[in-house]
Every structure is written in structure tokens, then in C-alpha cells.
Design an enzyme around this catalytic site. Structure first.
Site, mmCIF file in Angstrom:
data_model
loop_
_atom_site.group_PDB
_atom_site.id
_atom_site.type_symbol
_atom_site.label_atom_id
_atom_site.label_comp_id
_atom_site.label_asym_id
_atom_site.label_seq_id
_atom_site.Cartn_x
_atom_site.Cartn_y
_atom_site.Cartn_z
ATOM 1 N N LYS A 292 0.839 -1.192 0.000
ATOM 2 C CA LYS A 292 0.000 0.000 0.000
ATOM 3 C C LYS A 292 0.875 1.243 0.000
ATOM 4 O O LYS A 292 1.879 1.309 0.707
ATOM 5 C CB LYS A 292 -0.902 0.016 1.239
ATOM 6 C CG LYS A 292 -2.210 -0.716 1.071
ATOM 7 C CD LYS A 292 -3.128 -0.455 2.243
ATOM 8 C CE LYS A 292 -4.493 -1.068 2.016
ATOM 9 N NZ LYS A 292 -5.421 -0.802 3.129
ATOM 10 N N GLU A 378 -19.842 -7.148 8.842
ATOM 11 C CA GLU A 378 -20.868 -6.401 9.570
ATOM 12 C C GLU A 378 -21.863 -7.311 10.260
ATOM 13 O O GLU A 378 -22.308 -7.032 11.378
ATOM 14 C CB GLU A 378 -21.596 -5.457 8.599
ATOM 15 C CG GLU A 378 -20.735 -4.338 8.048
ATOM 16 C CD GLU A 378 -19.986 -4.719 6.792
ATOM 17 O OE1 GLU A 378 -19.301 -3.854 6.226
ATOM 18 O OE2 GLU A 378 -20.078 -5.905 6.371
ATOM 19 N N ARG A 406 -25.945 -3.975 5.672
ATOM 20 C CA ARG A 406 -25.475 -5.337 5.435
ATOM 21 C C ARG A 406 -25.723 -6.255 6.640
ATOM 22 O O ARG A 406 -25.495 -7.449 6.553
ATOM 23 C CB ARG A 406 -23.984 -5.313 5.089
ATOM 24 C CG ARG A 406 -23.621 -4.308 4.010
ATOM 25 C CD ARG A 406 -22.175 -4.392 3.599
ATOM 26 N NE ARG A 406 -21.996 -5.391 2.547
ATOM 27 C CZ ARG A 406 -20.834 -5.647 1.970
ATOM 28 N NH1 ARG A 406 -19.745 -5.015 2.363
ATOM 29 N NH2 ARG A 406 -20.734 -6.544 1.020
#
Length: 629
Positions: A292, A378, A406
Site C-alpha cells: 500500500k 458487519e 449489510r
């Protein structure tokens, strides 16, 4: 391996002559492979330049520059479908697919979305915003191609965090049993599942994706078909050898031919491996290790901070500060949470991979044994809280409004049906500016209001937000505090303010003829409009239970009631007011102002509100129009 970064390559003054010549992947594919590394360097520089001016997601895109180039170079996009997961990765993809000149308007009104969007480009074959959808969508596309007899490859690029979500494994499990042409690329950036990456593993990946290995592999299966015992022995040897050298077992058991890991920043290796994968058939999974923030030293050193950024000085990496006059609602939540945890050892904090975004960083440092980041899961986050509540703990689930969508079944079945003591701190309620429709909290009041046992609070300002968090936490049952993105009005915050009485609003301005019943974030705009209209303004505070006495009193004294909410009109707080009036046989004219039955594109938050008539002027215009009828 050594690589160039912004600080050591002088990219600020370098011309992007090669990148300027690429208006589509076809232009990229016309170049010799020897020029791809220069394209990568120019693309990375241009990405930094754009995001430094517009803000947005940076670190993830920097990490997939070489992979993106390789995919568009090897595969015939858009005929071959390229499905991105977690759209933060897709900025380089946008630049290479005809949107280079629009990138300086990224996430701004009229400019490109920060996520892949089908209506924006034929290269965005699937709309993305929430995570872990790529494999399921790509499988659907691959099955459609098979059904139509079309020859095309479908590729899903999934980030490591997204792979941790249940639906990603559901899709892998299903895909492994299908006879389709599907490639899944695992973009693994600093996850612990991968062994050291280097020449040996790169060589192995090329070998395992090459024609010789796969010809022998498939030929052996055919030749040994009549000798099942020997064939079983050879199969065990094959799996044993691969298992010794790579973490392939899980994916192989799911039905995928596992390849990798490879260095995702070695363009020659990426291109060679992708070419080999293109020549194969069936379900393949390529494990690519990336970094990243690659190529920008500030993002490499702090990838979390540079995941999503405001505009910044690209030479120093310094982020520009916002214009807010005080702490954001997210910061207020984080401060309250730490204070509440210090007083009550039963408080546990849970978040689905949004520690920084939900304001939990300080809590995680101060109370590490009481902090649970469950990853992009979630549903699990909510059921985990339910289990804790069953045993006498007091969990607080910090979750974005759009992510709560979700976990709707778990909210109903696991928490509210059992009337468990769980507090939900729902961030990003309402419109969210540059993040657009995918992350807008447009529906939470509508889908949560019908749930029995759940109380819903919506603060008008920062101090009231803290009061409501205290109120919800002390309430012995499921409670939800829903607050907007960003800062409030700059009011002083009293950390010792008492809890609020359940289901009670307040009149904050007395007026004539018209009563504005405002919920949460629209209270300031309602008050400003009320001054011009000489209207009564009520801060309703509770979406559920509604303040019945207050509403009936306002209906008795005014000829027009106007409800205001930063939520869908359909089924929202205004609908609750209308239902209450009807249940009591009260006939009074009532209009509902809120979000229309459409998705609101990305723009500055103030521009979004103005576009749907939810700012001061819009409210005044709607009321005056109603009075003129």
C-alpha cells in the site's frame, strides 16, 4: 526490491508523454512491454498529483499500479470483464480507461466517481463501493457468458481485507463447483498469510501457470483415469509439494487452481503470469503481494493515514485541515466512548474494519482488551454484540449507516427480537458529499423505524450527540444514535450533560401558522428557515419513540406541519409523524421534506442538500409554495 518514490525521482517536473498517449487500454496494448515500467512510474506520479488536489483514496491505488497495467495489457478489456472489489483500488484503472483528463474533478460535482460506476464507463462493468462483492459478481458474469456461448475471461480483483468477509467465501465456495472461466486475483498487501516473496516464488508461480505443468497435470489425470489408486497417489504428491511451498490448500480445496504468490510490483513477472493464466481455463486464483502506498514515501510509511485523504501537499505530505470550527461527530463519539468505558467496565467496543473511520483509535489504545475489530464482517459484528449482551456486557457497535444495511437481519433477529442491550453508534447518517451514493446513509431511519424494541435518536448538534450517546447507553435495550458525517455547528460540549428523557422533543422557536418538525442534522437549517418564515421550530430528537404530545400540540396550533429529515422520505421520520396523526384522527395539512426517491451523486455536502431542497432556501421555497396553494 528497490523502487522509485516521489521524493527521489523528481516526478513533479517530469512530463507524462507516454501516459498522455493512452486514452484506452487498446493504446496501452499497442506499446512494447519494455515501456510498461515507464508507464507505471508516470501513472503513479499522476495519481499522486490528482489526489493531492482533490482528496480521495490514495494508498490502495498506489499499490495496484503495476497490476492494473498488467491486467489491461494482457486481457482484452472491456470484452474481458474486470471487476474491482473495494473501489479504492480503481483510480489507476480509471486513468487508463479514458478518464485521465477528468481526474482533477474526481469526486467533485460533475466529475468521476471515487468508485467504479457502470454509467460512467464501459470499463466499469460492475458498480462498487461496498466490499467483498467482486467474486460473486464476476461469477455471475462468467455464468452469463457460458449461457450465451460467449468466449470471454472474467477477472475479479479482491483486496485482502475484503476476502475476510463472509460473502466472499460464499462466492468462492460456489465458484469452485462451477465449470466457468474465472480468475480471482487476491491483492495481498501486508497480510500475514503470504510467505516471503522473491525470485523462487515468482519462478514457481510462472511454472505452475505455464503450459508444461498444466499439460502434464491434465494429461496425468487422463492417462491415470483407469488406475484410480495410482492417480490418487500422484494427486496427493502434487498437493503435498504445492502445500509445502505456498498457502494453497484452502483455495485448492474450494476448487481453484492456486498460483502464487508473486511480486505485484515486478511488471515482467505480473505480465508473464497473467499471460499464462489467460491461456488456462477453469477457476484460477492468483495471489499477488503488493505494498500500500507504493512509490510515495509518506503513504508507504503511513498507509492507514493515506488510505483516504483530504487534499495535501505532495512534496511534504502534509494534509490540509478542514474548515470545521470544532470536533467532528466521529471525534465526539470517540471521546464519549473513552469516558464511558472508564466509568463502566462492561462497555465493549465493536467495529467492522472501521477503527479510524469510526473514531475508535484512542479507545483501542486505552482499552485494547475491550476493543474488537472484526474485519469487513458487519453481520458478525452485530451478532457478536448480541452474544456479549446475553452475558451482561454492554457492547457499543460503531458502524456506518450504509454498512448497517449489510447487517439488517442480525439487527432484527439477533438483537431487537431478543431485546438485548446493544448500543449502535451509526455514523455517516444522511448524505456524505464526495463519497456519493454508495456510502450515503439515506435509508437507515426508514429500515430501522419499523423494528420493535429499538429506539432511535438523532442529534441536532455536537453536545446533543454526546447526550444522546449517554442516553442510549444507559437505556436497557437496543438503541441507535444516528449522526452525520463531518462537523456540527460549533456549540460548546458539556461532558457532564445528563441523559435525555426517552421520547421527548423540544420547541426551540415559537412562530405562527407553520411548524417545522426537524430531525437531527436538519435542525439548524430548519431554525434558519423558521426565522424568515416566522415558523415554530421543533427539535424532535427521537425518531422512535416519537413525542406524541408534542406532535399533537403542534398540529392543534398550526395550519401546516413540515417534517424535515436527511433520510429518504419514503418510510422515514416524516412517515412516522403522518402515521401518528392518522392514528389519532387528526386532520392537518402536512408536507414531508427529505431525500427523494433517487440516488444523489457525489458533490460537496452543501451542494447535495441544496440540490434536494434541504438547505435554508430550499425549505423556505417549499413552505411558501405549500402556503400559496
Amino acid at each position: 526490491m528497490p523502487h522509485r518514490t516521489l521524493s527521489d525521482s523528481g516526478v513533479a517536473s517530469r512530463r507524462r508523454s507516454l501516459l498522455d498517449s493512452i486514452d484506452s487500454p487498446a493504446d496501452l496494448r499497442a506499446l512494447p512491454q519494455s515501456q510498461l515500467s515507464d508507464i507505471a512510474h508516470e501513472l503513479r506520479s499522476f495519481l499522486i498529483e490528482c489526489v493531492s488536489q482533490t482528496g480521495g483514496h490514495l494508498a490502495a491505488g498506489l499499490g495496484v499500479v503495476e497490476l492494473t497495467i498488467g491486467l489491461h495489457y494482457v486481457f482484452d478489456t472491456p470484452h474481458d470483464r474486470l471487476v474491482w472489489d473495494v473501489g479504492h483500488q480503481a483510480y489507476p484503472h480509471k486513468i487508463l480507461t479514458g478518464r485521465r483528463e477528468q481526474m482533477l474533478q474526481l469526486r467533485q460535482q460533475g466529475g468521476p466517481s471515487g468508485f467504479p460506476k457502470r454509467s460512467e464507463s464501459e470499463y466499469d462493468c460492475f458498480g462498487v463501493g461496498h466490499s467483498s462483492t467482486s467474486i460473486g459478481a464476476a461469477l455471475g458474469m462468467a455464468l452469463a457468458a457460458k449461457q450465451r456461448g460467449e468466449r470471454r475471461t472474467v477477472i475479479a480483483v479482491i483486496g485482502d481485507g475484503a476476502l475476510g468477509a463472509g460473502m466472499a467465501f460464499e462466492a468462492l465456495n460456489h465458484a469452485g463447483s462451477m465449470d466457468v472461466d474465472l480468475i480471482v486475483i487476491l491483492n495481498d498487501n501486508e497480510m500475514s498469510i503470504s510467505p516471503p516473496v522473491g525470485a523462487i516464488s515468482d519462478h514457481l508461480a510462472r511454472l505452475l501457470s505455464g503450459k508444461l505443468y498444466n499439460t502434464v497435470r491434465e494429461g496425468s489425470k487422463t492417462a491415470l483415469a483407469g488406475l484410480p489408486q495410482l492417480r490418487h497417489l500422484v494427486g496427493r504428491w502434487e498437493e503435498h509439494m504445492k502445500g509445502m511451498l505456498m498457502p494453497s490448500t484452502l483455495f485448492e480445496e474450494l476448487g481453484f487452481n492456486y498460483i502464487g504468490p508473486i511480486d505485484g510490483h515486478d511488471l515482467d513477472s505480473v505480465v508473464a503470469t497473467l499471460r499464462n493464466l489467460k491461456g488456462m481455463t477453469g477457476q484460477r486464483l492468483l495471489h499477488v503481494v503488493t505494498q500500500k502506498g507504493r512509490g510515495y514515501k509518506f503513504a508507504e510509511g503511513q498507509p492507514t493515514i493515506y488510505h483516504g485523504v483530504t487534499p495535501f501537499d505532495r512534496d511534504t505530505g502534509e494534509l490540509r485541515k478542514g474548515s470545521s470550527s470544532g470536533p467532528s461527530y466521529t471525534q465526539i463519539f470517540g471521546s464519549w466512548l473513552c469516558d464511558a468505558a472508564a466509568r463502566d467496565p462492561r462497555l465493549m467496543a465493536i467495529t467492522p474494519a472501521m477503527c479510524e473511520g469510526s473514531g475508535l483509535t484512542l479507545f483501542a489504545k486505552r482499552f485494547p482488551s475491550r476493543f474488537f475489530d472484526v474485519g469487513i464482517a458487519e453481520q458478525h459484528a452485530v451478532t457478536l454484540a448480541a452474544g456479549m449482551a446475553c452475558e451482561g456486557l454492554k457492547p457499543v457497535v460503531a458502524i456506518y449507516s450504509s454498512f448497517l444495511q449489510r447487517a439488517y437481519d442480525q439487527l432484527i433477529h439477533d438483537v431487537c427480537l431478543q431485546n438485548l442491550d446493544v448500543t449502535f453508534a451509526v455514523d455517516r447518517g444522511g448524505l456524505v458529499g464526495p463519497d456519493g451514493a454508495t456510502h450515503a446513509g439515506s435509508f437507515d431511519l426508514s429500515f430501522c423505524r419499523p423494528i420493535p424494541n429499538l429506539i432511535i435518536l438523532a442529534p441536532a448538534d455536537e453536545n446533543e450527540c454526546r447526550q444522546m450517546l449517554k442516553t442510549a447507553f444507559e437505556y436497557e435495550g437496543p438503541a441507535m444514535v444516528r449522526y452525520p458525517r463531518g462537523g456540527g455547528t460549533g456549540v460548546d460540549i458539556d461532558p457532564h450533560a445528563p441523559a435525555l428523557p426517552i421520547g421527548r422533543g423540544e420547541i426551540i422557536r415559537d412562530g405562527q401558522r407553520v411548524a417545522l418538525l426537524a430531525f437531527g442534522s436538519l435542525v439548524p437549517a430548519a431554525l434558519a428557515a423558521g426565522e424568515t418564515l416566522d415558523a415554530t421550530v421543533a427539535n424532535m430528537r427521537f425518531v422512535k419513540p416519537l413525542d406524541k404530545e408534542l406532535i399533537l400540540d403542534l398540529a392543534a396550533r398550526h395550519e401546516l406541519l413540515v417534517t424535515l429529515e436527511e433520510n429518504a422520505i419514503a418510510g422515514g421520520a416524516g412517515s412516522g409523524v403522518a402515521e401518528l396523526l392518522a392514528a389519532h384522527g387528526v386532520l392537518v395539512r402536512c408536507i414531508h421534506l427529505g431525500l427523494p426517491d433517487s440516488y444523489i451523486d457525489h458533490a460537496e455536502h452543501s451542494a447535495q442538500l441544496a440540490s434536494v431542497g434541504l438547505n435554508r432556501d430550499g425549505i423556505i421555497a417549499s413552505v411558501q409554495a405549500a402556503l400559496a396553494q
